[in-house]
Design a protein around this motif. Structure first.
Motif, PDB file in Angstrom:
ATOM      1  N   VAL B  73     -16.791  43.087 -74.229  1.00 15.50           N
ATOM      2  CA  VAL B  73     -16.033  42.802 -72.614  1.00 15.50           C
ATOM      3  C   VAL B  73     -14.766  42.831 -72.980  1.00 15.50           C
ATOM      4  O   VAL B  73     -14.070  42.091 -73.747  1.00 15.50           O
ATOM      5  CB  VAL B  73     -16.464  41.256 -72.274  1.00 15.50           C
ATOM      6  N   CYS B  74     -13.910  43.604 -72.292  1.00 17.35           N
ATOM      7  CA  CYS B  74     -12.699  43.622 -72.383  1.00 17.35           C
ATOM      8  C   CYS B  74     -11.665  42.707 -71.902  1.00 17.35           C
ATOM      9  O   CYS B  74     -12.058  42.200 -70.704  1.00 17.35           O
ATOM     10  CB  CYS B  74     -11.766  45.179 -71.864  1.00 17.35           C
ATOM     11  N   ALA B  75     -10.781  42.235 -72.616  1.00 17.55           N
ATOM     12  CA  ALA B  75     -10.139  40.907 -71.973  1.00 17.55           C
ATOM     13  C   ALA B  75      -8.636  41.323 -71.779  1.00 17.55           C
ATOM     14  O   ALA B  75      -7.801  40.460 -71.699  1.00 17.55           O
ATOM     15  CB  ALA B  75     -10.272  39.923 -72.715  1.00 17.55           C
ATOM     16  N   HIS B  76      -8.283  42.626 -71.506  1.00 13.27           N
ATOM     17  CA  HIS B  76      -6.770  42.902 -71.313  1.00 13.27           C
ATOM     18  C   HIS B  76      -6.440  42.778 -69.816  1.00 13.27           C
ATOM     19  O   HIS B  76      -5.465  42.318 -69.647  1.00 13.27           O
ATOM     20  CB  HIS B  76      -6.500  44.578 -71.907  1.00 13.27           C
ATOM     21  N   CYS B  77      -7.164  43.055 -68.950  1.00 14.59           N
ATOM     22  CA  CYS B  77      -6.959  43.094 -67.567  1.00 14.59           C
ATOM     23  C   CYS B  77      -7.946  42.234 -66.794  1.00 14.59           C
ATOM     24  O   CYS B  77      -9.114  41.911 -67.185  1.00 14.59           O
ATOM     25  CB  CYS B  77      -6.510  44.409 -66.777  1.00 14.59           C
ATOM     26  N   ARG B  78      -7.834  42.183 -65.731  1.00 18.01           N
ATOM     27  CA  ARG B  78      -8.516  41.202 -64.688  1.00 18.01           C
ATOM     28  C   ARG B  78      -9.888  42.043 -64.482  1.00 18.01           C
ATOM     29  O   ARG B  78     -10.714  41.416 -63.984  1.00 18.01           O
ATOM     30  CB  ARG B  78      -8.124  40.852 -63.380  1.00 18.01           C
ATOM     31  N   HIS B  79     -10.011  43.181 -64.695  1.00 22.96           N
ATOM     32  CA  HIS B  79     -11.156  44.032 -64.224  1.00 22.96           C
ATOM     33  C   HIS B  79     -12.406  43.613 -65.295  1.00 22.96           C
ATOM     34  O   HIS B  79     -13.682  43.570 -65.027  1.00 22.96           O
ATOM     35  CB  HIS B  79     -11.106  45.336 -64.351  1.00 22.96           C
ATOM     36  N   ALA B  80     -12.015  43.048 -66.402  1.00 28.14           N
ATOM     37  CA  ALA B  80     -13.111  42.536 -67.392  1.00 28.14           C
ATOM     38  C   ALA B  80     -14.104  43.554 -67.596  1.00 28.14           C
ATOM     39  O   ALA B  80     -15.295  43.160 -67.583  1.00 28.14           O
ATOM     40  CB  ALA B  80     -13.639  41.171 -67.083  1.00 28.14           C
ATOM     41  N   CYS B  81     -13.755  44.951 -68.046  1.00 23.26           N
ATOM     42  CA  CYS B  81     -14.826  45.763 -68.076  1.00 23.26           C
ATOM     43  C   CYS B  81     -16.093  45.443 -69.189  1.00 23.26           C
ATOM     44  O   CYS B  81     -15.466  45.219 -70.271  1.00 23.26           O
ATOM     45  CB  CYS B  81     -14.258  47.208 -68.511  1.00 23.26           C
ATOM     46  N   ARG B  82     -17.102  45.601 -68.881  1.00 27.96           N
ATOM     47  CA  ARG B  82     -18.330  45.452 -69.814  1.00 27.96           C
ATOM     48  C   ARG B  82     -18.699  46.523 -70.327  1.00 27.96           C
ATOM     49  O   ARG B  82     -19.203  47.491 -69.247  1.00 27.96           O
ATOM     50  CB  ARG B  82     -19.320  44.589 -68.972  1.00 27.96           C
ATOM     51  N   MET B  88     -16.611  54.182 -71.418  1.00 30.36           N
ATOM     52  CA  MET B  88     -15.299  54.004 -71.237  1.00 30.36           C
ATOM     53  C   MET B  88     -14.834  53.164 -70.131  1.00 30.36           C
ATOM     54  O   MET B  88     -15.599  53.117 -69.178  1.00 30.36           O
ATOM     55  CB  MET B  88     -14.627  55.454 -71.141  1.00 30.36           C
ATOM     56  N   GLY B  89     -13.463  52.431 -70.352  1.00 27.41           N
ATOM     57  CA  GLY B  89     -13.109  51.255 -69.187  1.00 27.41           C
ATOM     58  C   GLY B  89     -12.860  52.272 -68.102  1.00 27.41           C
ATOM     59  O   GLY B  89     -12.271  53.299 -68.083  1.00 27.41           O
ATOM     60  N   LEU B  90     -12.482  51.266 -67.085  1.00 29.11           N
ATOM     61  CA  LEU B  90     -12.130  51.907 -65.670  1.00 29.11           C
ATOM     62  C   LEU B  90     -10.826  52.165 -65.722  1.00 29.11           C
ATOM     63  O   LEU B  90     -10.678  53.324 -65.223  1.00 29.11           O
ATOM     64  CB  LEU B  90     -12.267  50.601 -64.850  1.00 29.11           C
ATOM     65  N   CYS B  91     -10.057  52.194 -66.724  1.00 26.25           N
ATOM     66  CA  CYS B  91      -8.588  52.761 -66.772  1.00 26.25           C
ATOM     67  C   CYS B  91      -8.728  53.719 -67.687  1.00 26.25           C
ATOM     68  O   CYS B  91      -7.543  54.535 -67.648  1.00 26.25           O
ATOM     69  CB  CYS B  91      -7.822  51.441 -67.459  1.00 26.25           C
ATOM     70  N   ARG B  92      -9.749  54.210 -68.146  1.00 25.32           N
ATOM     71  CA  ARG B  92     -10.111  55.594 -69.003  1.00 25.32           C
ATOM     72  C   ARG B  92      -9.133  55.606 -70.058  1.00 25.32           C
ATOM     73  O   ARG B  92      -9.463  56.753 -70.908  1.00 25.32           O
ATOM     74  CB  ARG B  92      -9.466  56.715 -67.911  1.00 25.32           C
ATOM     75  N   ASN B  93      -8.536  54.511 -70.735  1.00 30.03           N
ATOM     76  CA  ASN B  93      -8.072  54.690 -72.022  1.00 30.03           C
ATOM     77  C   ASN B  93      -8.461  53.612 -72.930  1.00 30.03           C
ATOM     78  O   ASN B  93      -7.930  53.438 -74.057  1.00 30.03           O
ATOM     79  CB  ASN B  93      -6.597  54.913 -71.831  1.00 30.03           C
ATOM     80  N   ARG B  94      -9.675  52.962 -72.782  1.00 32.57           N
ATOM     81  CA  ARG B  94     -10.275  51.805 -73.588  1.00 32.57           C
ATOM     82  C   ARG B  94     -11.564  52.295 -73.757  1.00 32.57           C
ATOM     83  O   ARG B  94     -12.392  52.667 -72.522  1.00 32.57           O
ATOM     84  CB  ARG B  94     -10.206  50.414 -73.039  1.00 32.57           C
ATOM     85  N   ALA B  95     -12.040  52.416 -74.953  1.00 33.31           N
ATOM     86  CA  ALA B  95     -13.454  52.824 -75.154  1.00 33.31           C
ATOM     87  C   ALA B  95     -14.298  51.884 -76.143  1.00 33.31           C
ATOM     88  O   ALA B  95     -13.472  51.388 -77.022  1.00 33.31           O
ATOM     89  CB  ALA B  95     -13.654  54.119 -75.320  1.00 33.31           C
ATOM     90  N   CYS B 139      -5.018  54.291 -66.146  1.00 37.07           N
ATOM     91  CA  CYS B 139      -4.463  53.222 -65.176  1.00 37.07           C
ATOM     92  C   CYS B 139      -5.502  52.536 -64.647  1.00 37.07           C
ATOM     93  O   CYS B 139      -6.656  52.832 -64.422  1.00 37.07           O
ATOM     94  CB  CYS B 139      -3.737  53.771 -63.813  1.00 37.07           C
ATOM     95  N   ASN B 140      -5.510  51.148 -64.407  1.00 35.22           N
ATOM     96  CA  ASN B 140      -6.651  50.228 -63.947  1.00 35.22           C
ATOM     97  C   ASN B 140      -6.672  49.954 -62.611  1.00 35.22           C
ATOM     98  O   ASN B 140      -7.360  49.372 -61.804  1.00 35.22           O
ATOM     99  CB  ASN B 140      -6.426  48.885 -64.819  1.00 35.22           C
ATOM    100  N   PHE B 141      -5.533  50.649 -61.976  1.00 35.07           N
ATOM    101  CA  PHE B 141      -5.602  50.637 -60.425  1.00 35.07           C
ATOM    102  C   PHE B 141      -5.916  51.997 -59.585  1.00 35.07           C
ATOM    103  O   PHE B 141      -6.010  53.143 -60.476  1.00 35.07           O
ATOM    104  CB  PHE B 141      -4.433  50.330 -59.601  1.00 35.07           C
TER     105      PHE B 141
HETATM  106  S1  SF4 Z   1      -9.651  48.616 -66.914  1.00 35.08           S
HETATM  107 FE1  SF4 Z   1      -8.962  49.005 -68.886  1.00 35.08          FE
HETATM  108  S2  SF4 Z   1      -7.691  47.135 -69.496  1.00 35.08           S
HETATM  109 FE2  SF4 Z   1      -8.861  46.585 -67.715  1.00 35.08          FE
HETATM  110  S3  SF4 Z   1     -10.572  45.457 -68.444  1.00 35.08           S
HETATM  111 FE3  SF4 Z   1     -11.215  47.627 -68.127  1.00 35.08          FE
HETATM  112  S4  SF4 Z   1     -10.935  48.531 -70.145  1.00 35.08           S
HETATM  113 FE4  SF4 Z   1      -9.736  46.506 -70.159  1.00 35.08          FE
END
Ligand code: SF4
Lengths: 698, 392
Positions: B73-82, B88-95, B139-141
């Motif tokens: 579970v990513c804890a960088h931003c509020r989306h908290a991608c699981r 790959m995360g919603l922001c496309r640059n975390r995997a 980007c996460n938006f």
């Molecule tokens: S959008 Fe990116 S930075 Fe935000 S929680 Fe998901 S993977 Fe992490």
């Protein structure tokens, strides 16, 4: 009722149906373009859905006929439905589109497709059912002759209506009025089939009035798609022009997109001063299109000649009348096609600037081709420059943008020894004969030209990194050139559009391919012939309009006449075809196929070889004869189809489906991807497969 | 075919129900704002789209949780991608690659420019200096009006980039004479590790760090970042949750918390608000926003109102009238905000700085040029009041 009378009434009904459906088509295309994108892809997809839904209706007609036989009364109810539906469609388009998307947001391809299918396919399906049913009323035994006559009546109505629309209706009547008027004529023609029973008549009229009232209400209550107040709206031949006012700001929308925003001097300054600063004495200026404040900026150079070319007289009128374009002294407004104007003018200019958006359609592409740029260069005085602005570079160019920028650059570079690109609100491409100096604020200062945006913001917009980035990005090996006969930019603009919506046409293409594959596999030789005939007639129309516009300007009346010529060719072909006897049918089809192949190949080979006069004659000749040859095949092909209503319905369906395939393949794949010669040659290839199919069927 | 009573009733019922449906449609159309705002464009994680192996630009993420199995579970931003392995995360640059969360955007900027610091916009931070600005993809938006969508809505491997690890970024900034390095254009929170290391190194060399962000970062990484950056501009995109969700794919509350934290950590802060006709141009929202800023950040945080122009997917809308943003500035100042500015509106006194104490013109801004600069050592030249900001 005597049979001959009935046949005459059916023919009248079909004539009116042809006229009404063409009017509905023209109006709906316009309404949809206002709500969604007006690019070549969306236009082609609307026509495609229209034709294919009609084809499906025609294929379904005999099956429906099992449950409801085509009595005169049923034909009347169906005609009534075809009168009622368009009223509701015109009403619904205004109210449903804003629900589908957030205000001001472009829908992208798939929502647009969904909406188009939802809105027009029931109507087109009903049209598809209508023709086989009418045919069944026309003659108890289906024959090629009968079908051709029915088709003839319908086509005749279509020709007259399209001419009327182009020359008259579009200017003076609203969409709603045109549809109601067309529906009224159709309704009158259907009266002889009206049920005898009084209550049924009353019910029909009641439903009709109710539908018109409902449509009027829908339009009345439809929310404005804009945030501000619409202070004026008019339909020109090129689209809908609306002026939207919010506080002190006016925005001119064409087909729902803002093209002119007051209070934005930045773009005007870039489009005027970047090119002007590269010319020693910019005293003769020509602007193709306008943006807010552009002539005020131009007037700072005290030009001797200040020409404003605007192809759409309604647009320039709106801009001038509303005070949106300030008529500075000496401004000459010329409402002509820019290519025609330049070709017929001996004037020289110090700078020629295109102040309008990028080409999303073949018509607009003509101002961005190598040939046009060469024409421009011939009208530049020594040291003169040519400029236009391109969207899409903020801090980075994506793959589709890069391709597009590289294509503009390569095309310009093939005409001008030097090409500069200056980033800003748009990236301004400037072609010149001398290496440009980019110390633009310094040049402006030395000339005493004061700008409110350009000089103060220059330092942040035109950085060495950005300039280097652009130079680097456009250096693409084998970058395509945008040519008159190969409109590469249109495809790139469409690629960029798809990229913007993170989509690809793939999921649209898959079911379409499956549909056509099934159709090809299941088609009888007669149906196969009509599939290819439908393809040919639509391909010829598309190619002819494109080629004609390239060589002779985008003149709405002439294009309307060209389409009418194509329809007239089909009309004559149908007449001859109607007289062909059963046993001659195969021979006539093969002969017509061979003629189409030879003509198409000759046309492809002739492209670019003759002067404009001869080219015009060739286009007109080919449009008429190819249309005639494909129309000629209709009757004989029905003779080859299995007997009975199934055969006729299948034939109608095949013709429509082939036309649908023609729109998609030619307008979206072959023309922008491979050029005009390939598009013409594809007609020969498709027809050759038809010939093989008929020949092998023995 | 005769129409008997039953048929007529049936037909009429059909018409009446169609009319009712039509009425419903009209209602929906006229209330589309309400209806459409139910739409949420936040997006989703990309299942199975992670690369097989971490490439040269991958670094293990600093903030994430491992859960049983290979899911993280990513804890960088509020989306908290699981993210399951391979996602790959919603922001496309975390995997998630093999149970480890990687940032795929470390040392591979796709865009870099030397910009005036005013362009960020930062008006109370070392005016007239330049910022070496960098961005990676992602980007996460999902803002419908994004002007950098060709990088923000792409994966790092989809864009052309240059290799530029932190030391090289600092060196490039130094070579160009930049006073700061700005992490901008796309969303720097998503290339957090790259930004953090670069900002730390830059700080050692006396180069500032500018965090230009949508403010959706989690508190823990944000606090860490505040130690190495010198200024931030947070884009407060709307002042209600539903507009945030339908226009940008984010939420208001986390952004407000980000503002509070940055302010609390003592980092110079400015706030930007894009005024979009029909979306974010309601005066009641503006007043609530100003009241919140005054209560939580105080009157000295500069507030920028930017004029909207149609772009990306929001391209069938009018621009913001200049008078609207000028009135926003006036209302904000009447509410008690000391420094409110207008942007994207050309040359206007609304972009100039006036002393909040004596009202004299301190900085005249003509685009990126500053013909008047009367803030002397952080004070008003005329009344000696302290002008909030970093001026040295
Ligand atoms: S959008 Fe990116 S930075 Fe935000 S929680 Fe998901 S993977 Fe992490």
């Amino acid at each position: 009722m005597p049979r001959a009378d009935e046949a005459l009434r059916v023919k009248r009904l079909l004539f009116a149906a042809g006229a009404a459906t063409v009017l509905v088509q023209l109006v709906m295309v316009r309404e949809l373009l206002v709500r969604f994108s007006g690019n070549e892809f969306v236009i082609a997809v609307i026509f495609f859905i229209w034709l294919v839904s009609g084809a499906i209706g025609a294929f379904a007609a005999p099956r429906l006929g099992r449950f409801f036989s085509a009595t005169g009364e049923r034909l009347w109810w169906l005609a009534l439905l075809l009168v009622i539906l368009p009223q509701l469609m015109v009403g619904a388009v205004a109210i449903l589109a804003p629900i589908l998307t957030l205000p001001g947001v472009s829908a992208g391809f798939y929502p647009t497709l969904f909406f188009v299918i939802l809105l027009i396919s029931p109507y087109c399906f009903a049209i598809g059912v209508f023709f086989p049913w009418a045919l069944a009323r026309y003659a108890p035994r289906v024959s090629g002759r009968g079908a051709a006559r029915i088709y003839l009546a319908d086509t005749g109505g279509g020709v007259i209506a399209s001419l009327l629309f182009v020359l008259l209706l579009v200017r003076f009547f609203s969409s709603f009025t045109v549809v109601v008027g067309g529906g009224f004529v159709f309704f009158l023609a259907a009266l002889p089939f009206m049920p005898q029973h009084r209550r049924a008549r009353a019910a029909g009229l009641f439903f009709l009035c109710l539908a018109i009232a409902a449509a009027a209400l829908l339009r009345f209550f439809a929310p404005s798609p804009y945030n501000g107040r619409i202070v004026s709206a008019r339909d020109s031949r090129f689209g809908r022009i609306e002026v939207v006012k919010k506080a002190e700001q006016s925005t001119v929308m064409t087909n729902g997109r803002p093209v002119f925003i007051s209070q934005t001097p930045a773009l005007a300054e870039e489009l005027v001063h970047y090119p002007a600063s590269l010319v020693a004495s910019p005293r003769r200026m020509l602007f193709i299109g306008a943006v807010a404040g552009i002539f005020v900026e131009a007037a700072k150079y005290r030009p001797r000649t200040l020409d404003y070319l605007e192809i759409d007289p309604d647009l320039s009128r709106v801009l001038l009348a509303g005070g949106l374009v300030v008529p500075v002294s000496g401004l000459r407004v010329i409402n002509r096609d820019p290519r025609l104007f330049l070709a017929g003018s001996g004037d020289k200019y110090d700078m020629i600037v295109i102040a309008r958006g990028e080409p999303e359609t073949f018509g607009d592409n003509r101002l961005f081709t190598r040939e046009f740029m060469a024409l421009v260069r011939a009208h530049l005085a020594p040291g003169g420059v040519f400029a236009f602005g391109v969207d899409g570079f903020e801090n980075y160019l994506g793959p589709a943008s890069r391709q597009r920028f590289a294509c503009y650059y390569a095309t310009m570079r093939s005409v001008f020894p030097e090409v500069a690109m200056i980033p800003g609100r748009k990236t301004i491409f400037i072609g010149s004969s001398r290496r440009p100096r980019l110390d633009i604020p310094g040049i402006l200062r030395s000339r005493g030209i004061v700008t409110s945006y350009l000089a103060p913001f220059f330092r942040g917009e035109v950085t060495p990194e950005r300039l280097r980035y652009l130079e680097d990005a456009v250096r693409v090996r084998n970058a395509s050139l945008n040519l008159d006969l190969h409109p590469a930019i249109v495809r790139m603009v469409l690629d960029h559009w798809f990229e913007r919506f993170a989509g690809s046409p793939f999921w649209f293409a898959v079911p379409v391919c499956v549909f056509f594959l099934l159709l090809l596999l299941r088609a009888s030789p007669g149906e196969y012939t009509l599939l290819t005939a439908g393809f040919t007639s639509m391909a010829v129309e598309t190619v002819a309009v494109f080629a004609f516009a390239v060589f002779h300007g985008y003149i709405f009346e002439q294009i309307g006449i060209l389409i009418s010529l194509a329809l007239a060719g089909i009309f004559v072909g149908l007449r001859f075809g109607a007289g062909v006897r059963d046993k001659e049918s195969r021979g006539v089809i093969l002969a017509a196929d061979a003629a189409i192949i030879v003509l198409a190949l000759l046309w492809a080979v002739s492209l670019g070889r003759f002067n404009d006069g001869i080219t015009t004659v060739i286009i007109l000749f080919m449009t008429f004869t190819l249309s005639l040859a494909s129309g000629l095949q209709f009757g004989p092909a029905i003779n080859l189809s299995p007997d009975g209503p199934n055969g006729a319905a299948g034939a109608f369906g095949a013709d429509l489906a082939g036309a649908g395939a023609g729109v998609l393949l030619i307008a979206l794949v072959i023309l922008p991807g491979y050029g005009l010669a390939a598009a013409v040659a594809s007609i020969a290839i498709i027809k050759a497969t038809g010939m093989v199919r008929v020949f092998s069927a023995g | 075919m005769a129409v008997d009573r039953r048929r007529f009733i049936k037909g009429s019922a059909l018409i009446v129900s169609s009319l009712a449906l039509g009425g419903g449609v009209i209602w929906l159309g006229n209330n589309r704002g309400r209806f459409s705002r139910l739409s949420d464009i936040t997006g989703h994680v990309f299942r199975g789209q992670a690369p097989d192996t971490p490439g040269p630009f991958a670094r293990e993420a600093m903030f994430y949780e491992k859960t049983p199995g290979a899911t993280v579970v990513c804890a960088h931003c509020r989306h908290a991608c699981r993210l399951a392995a391979g996602d790959m995360g919603l922001c496309r640059n975390r995997a998630n690659i093999g149970g480890v969360l990687y940032s795929l955007a470390y040392g591979n900027p796709c865009s870099f420019n030397l910009d005036p610091v005013e362009k960020k916009p930062l008006f109370h931070y070392r005016p007239g200096t330049s910022a070496f600005s960098i961005a990676t993809a992602g980007c996460n938006f999902r803002c419908l009006n994004c002007q950098n969508w060709e990088i923000s809505q792409k994966r790092p491997d989809e864009v052309r980039h240059r290799e530029m690890f932190p030391a090289a970024v600092v060196e490039e900034a130094r070579k160009r004479g930049a006073a700061s390095i700005a992490y901008t254009y796309s969303e720097p929170a998503t290339f957090y590790e790259y930004m953090l290391d670069t900002a730390a190194l830059a700080k050692e060399r006396g180069i500032g760090g500018l965090f230009i962000s949508n403010g959706y970062l989690n508190p823990e990484p944000l606090v860490g970042l505040c130690r190495v950056i010198t200024a931030a501009n947070i884009n407060l995109k709307a002042f209600d949750e539903t507009t945030y969700r339908s226009l940008d794919g984010g939420g208001l509350a986390p952004v407000l918390e980000t503002l509070r934290i940055i302010h609390r950590e003592g980092v110079h802060l400015e706030v930007t608000s894009l005024v979009i006709p029909g979306y974010t141009d309601k005066v009641e929202d503006l007043k609530r926003m100003c009241a919140w800023i005054l209560a939580n950040l105080g009157p000295d945080v500069p507030l920028h109102f930017l004029r909207f122009f149609p772009r990306y997917r929001l391209d069938r809308l009018e621009a913001t009238p200049v008078s609207t943003i000028e009135s926003f500035r006036e209302i904000a100042m009447a509410q008690g905000i000391h420094y409110a500015y207008v942007g994207n509106a050309g040359i206007t006194p609304g972009a100039d700085t006036f002393c909040h104490n004596c009202g004299k013109l301190l900085i005249e801004r003509r685009g990126y040029l500053l013909p008047v600069m009367d803030v002397i050592a952080g004070h008003c030249k005329y009344c000696r009041a302290v002008i909030p900001g970093l001026w040295g």
